[in-house]
Design a protein around this motif. Sequence first.
Motif, PDB file in Angstrom:
ATOM      1  N   ALA A  67       0.834  -1.205   0.000  1.00 48.48           N
ATOM      2  CA  ALA A  67       0.000   0.000   0.000  1.00 48.48           C
ATOM      3  C   ALA A  67       0.872   1.259   0.000  1.00 48.48           C
ATOM      4  O   ALA A  67       0.549   2.249  -0.688  1.00 48.48           O
ATOM      5  CB  ALA A  67      -0.934  -0.009   1.211  1.00 48.48           C
ATOM      6  N   TYR A  68       1.958   1.245   0.745  1.00 43.74           N
ATOM      7  CA  TYR A  68       2.890   2.378   0.744  1.00 43.74           C
ATOM      8  C   TYR A  68       3.448   2.620  -0.658  1.00 43.74           C
ATOM      9  O   TYR A  68       3.548   3.767  -1.116  1.00 43.74           O
ATOM     10  CB  TYR A  68       4.042   2.125   1.719  1.00 43.74           C
ATOM     11  N   GLU A  69       3.822   1.543  -1.332  1.00 45.43           N
ATOM     12  CA  GLU A  69       4.392   1.668  -2.672  1.00 45.43           C
ATOM     13  C   GLU A  69       3.395   2.318  -3.623  1.00 45.43           C
ATOM     14  O   GLU A  69       3.742   3.228  -4.395  1.00 45.43           O
ATOM     15  CB  GLU A  69       4.803   0.287  -3.188  1.00 45.43           C
ATOM     16  N   VAL A  70       2.149   1.880  -3.577  1.00 47.46           N
ATOM     17  CA  VAL A  70       1.117   2.446  -4.444  1.00 47.46           C
ATOM     18  C   VAL A  70       0.876   3.913  -4.102  1.00 47.46           C
ATOM     19  O   VAL A  70       0.781   4.773  -4.995  1.00 47.46           O
ATOM     20  CB  VAL A  70      -0.196   1.640  -4.313  1.00 47.46           C
ATOM     21  N   PHE A  71       0.800   4.214  -2.803  1.00 52.00           N
ATOM     22  CA  PHE A  71       0.490   5.584  -2.377  1.00 52.00           C
ATOM     23  C   PHE A  71       1.610   6.551  -2.754  1.00 52.00           C
ATOM     24  O   PHE A  71       1.353   7.632  -3.301  1.00 52.00           O
ATOM     25  CB  PHE A  71       0.247   5.616  -0.865  1.00 52.00           C
ATOM     26  N   GLU A  72       2.849   6.164  -2.474  1.00 54.62           N
ATOM     27  CA  GLU A  72       3.960   7.072  -2.753  1.00 54.62           C
ATOM     28  C   GLU A  72       4.126   7.321  -4.244  1.00 54.62           C
ATOM     29  O   GLU A  72       4.418   8.443  -4.669  1.00 54.62           O
ATOM     30  CB  GLU A  72       5.260   6.515  -2.168  1.00 54.62           C
ATOM     31  N   ALA A  73       3.926   6.292  -5.049  1.00 55.21           N
ATOM     32  CA  ALA A  73       4.072   6.427  -6.501  1.00 55.21           C
ATOM     33  C   ALA A  73       2.810   6.953  -7.180  1.00 55.21           C
ATOM     34  O   ALA A  73       2.810   7.140  -8.406  1.00 55.21           O
ATOM     35  CB  ALA A  73       4.473   5.082  -7.095  1.00 55.21           C
ATOM     36  N   LYS A  74       1.744   7.140  -6.402  1.00 58.91           N
ATOM     37  CA  LYS A  74       0.464   7.623  -6.932  1.00 58.91           C
ATOM     38  C   LYS A  74      -0.031   6.733  -8.073  1.00 58.91           C
ATOM     39  O   LYS A  74      -0.491   7.205  -9.122  1.00 58.91           O
ATOM     40  CB  LYS A  74       0.575   9.084  -7.384  1.00 58.91           C
ATOM     41  N   LYS A  75       0.048   5.429  -7.832  1.00 56.09           N
ATOM     42  CA  LYS A  75      -0.383   4.459  -8.832  1.00 56.09           C
ATOM     43  C   LYS A  75      -1.890   4.222  -8.759  1.00 56.09           C
ATOM     44  O   LYS A  75      -2.517   4.446  -7.725  1.00 56.09           O
ATOM     45  CB  LYS A  75       0.331   3.120  -8.605  1.00 56.09           C
ATOM     46  N   ASP A  76      -2.441   3.729  -9.847  1.00 56.67           N
ATOM     47  CA  ASP A  76      -3.785   3.144  -9.854  1.00 56.67           C
ATOM     48  C   ASP A  76      -4.856   4.117  -9.370  1.00 56.67           C
ATOM     49  O   ASP A  76      -5.846   3.730  -8.763  1.00 56.67           O
ATOM     50  CB  ASP A  76      -3.786   1.869  -8.988  1.00 56.67           C
ATOM     51  N   GLY A  77      -4.656   5.431  -9.587  1.00 55.98           N
ATOM     52  CA  GLY A  77      -5.658   6.412  -9.189  1.00 55.98           C
ATOM     53  C   GLY A  77      -5.844   6.545  -7.690  1.00 55.98           C
ATOM     54  O   GLY A  77      -6.892   7.006  -7.225  1.00 55.98           O
ATOM     55  N   ILE A  78      -4.833   6.214  -6.916  1.00 55.73           N
ATOM     56  CA  ILE A  78      -4.956   6.240  -5.456  1.00 55.73           C
ATOM     57  C   ILE A  78      -5.238   7.651  -4.946  1.00 55.73           C
ATOM     58  O   ILE A  78      -4.612   8.620  -5.377  1.00 55.73           O
ATOM     59  CB  ILE A  78      -3.681   5.676  -4.787  1.00 55.73           C
ATOM     60  N   VAL A  79      -6.185   7.765  -4.060  1.00 59.07           N
ATOM     61  CA  VAL A  79      -6.387   8.986  -3.277  1.00 59.07           C
ATOM     62  C   VAL A  79      -6.093   8.656  -1.815  1.00 59.07           C
ATOM     63  O   VAL A  79      -5.161   9.203  -1.224  1.00 59.07           O
ATOM     64  CB  VAL A  79      -7.804   9.560  -3.450  1.00 59.07           C
ATOM     65  N   LYS A  80      -6.863   7.736  -1.231  1.00 60.27           N
ATOM     66  CA  LYS A  80      -6.597   7.324   0.151  1.00 60.27           C
ATOM     67  C   LYS A  80      -6.854   5.830   0.311  1.00 60.27           C
ATOM     68  O   LYS A  80      -7.761   5.257  -0.297  1.00 60.27           O
ATOM     69  CB  LYS A  80      -7.480   8.096   1.139  1.00 60.27           C
TER      70      LYS A  80
END
Length: 358
Positions: A334-347
């Motif tokens: 989850a950290y990897e996705v959030f930091e890289a702003k992958k997959d349309g992540i907001v929260k």
Amino acid sequence: MILKNRMKAVVWKGTGCIGVEERPVPELQKDTDAIIRVTLTTICSSDIHIKHGAVPRAVPGVILGHEFVGVVEAVGASVRKVKPGDRVAVNVETFCGECFFCRRGYVNNCQSPEGGWALGCRIDGGQAEYVRIPFADNGLNRIPEGVSDEQALFTGDLMSTGYWAASIGEIRQGDTVAVIGAGPAGLCTMMAARLYGPEHIAAIDISQERLELAKSLGLADVAVNPERESAEALLKALTEGRGADTVFEVAGGKDTFSLAWRLARPNGVVGLIAMYEEDQRLPLPEMYGKNLIFKTGGVDAGHCDEILKLTAEGRIHPESLITHRTDFSDIMEAYEVFEAKKDGIVKWAISFGSKYTE
């Protein structure tokens, strides 16, 4: 009742390095403490700042996390407002309630050694199964019946930031408000600004995806990507050439501070809500005569009960920011996705259990 003495937690080990470790379950240290069993947590951009060494007060070895909800497991002898079994939202700020600043509502600058932003920065936070909360009567707010963990998750930090930002922005009914940054904090700022009845809220971001989200959620009626068109021209077109009455700078980007004061009308308010990693230049000769009012933060997160009430009444919908859900066992991914702003992540909404069930 706590039936274990070890737990899993996300730990900041030093610049660039975080990981899951096994740690002792915390115990009450003072009569004003409470122990919370965390049920839902998330990742904040401030956690990323800590990871990269951009928060000077952060202590290596600290358990990260300052945005979470849970259930009270134990309380100190002096705690009166919560009891074991209560579902609670946790305030990002730790505050004594008695010092010079706390008495005036400026809880971010509480003079206690554990005051201000301590959780997940200077003392262990809530990306863990259990957490100790100092000054529990001030730092915990009971979640109203009918409000879910997801609805309450952002109460103590993200929604508090937006609510506080809007409160210092001097917004009047019919005003035009510009919000630079359509990330989580910017979206919550728009959500809170709506409560003041502005005629226009303009979302400004270089992410077309986030601009579309702001409009689809009804948080902004105008969206502008400054890489594609002039935000300054758009704001002037909306205001008969004046500029925005209030500008919130929530992005913290390379040129966003300069953009903020340029978008504001003369005698307007510029709220600097972002956390900057570099010094910003204040070009006083260029802005001479605009007579701008600058307000800066650190959030004073003293209105969690009001935020929970607005949530229960359906006037705000903080849970609309949740785009991704997972279990704590997958938090490093989850950290990897959030930091890289992958997959349309907001929260993220990150639960503790064998499977996410919210």
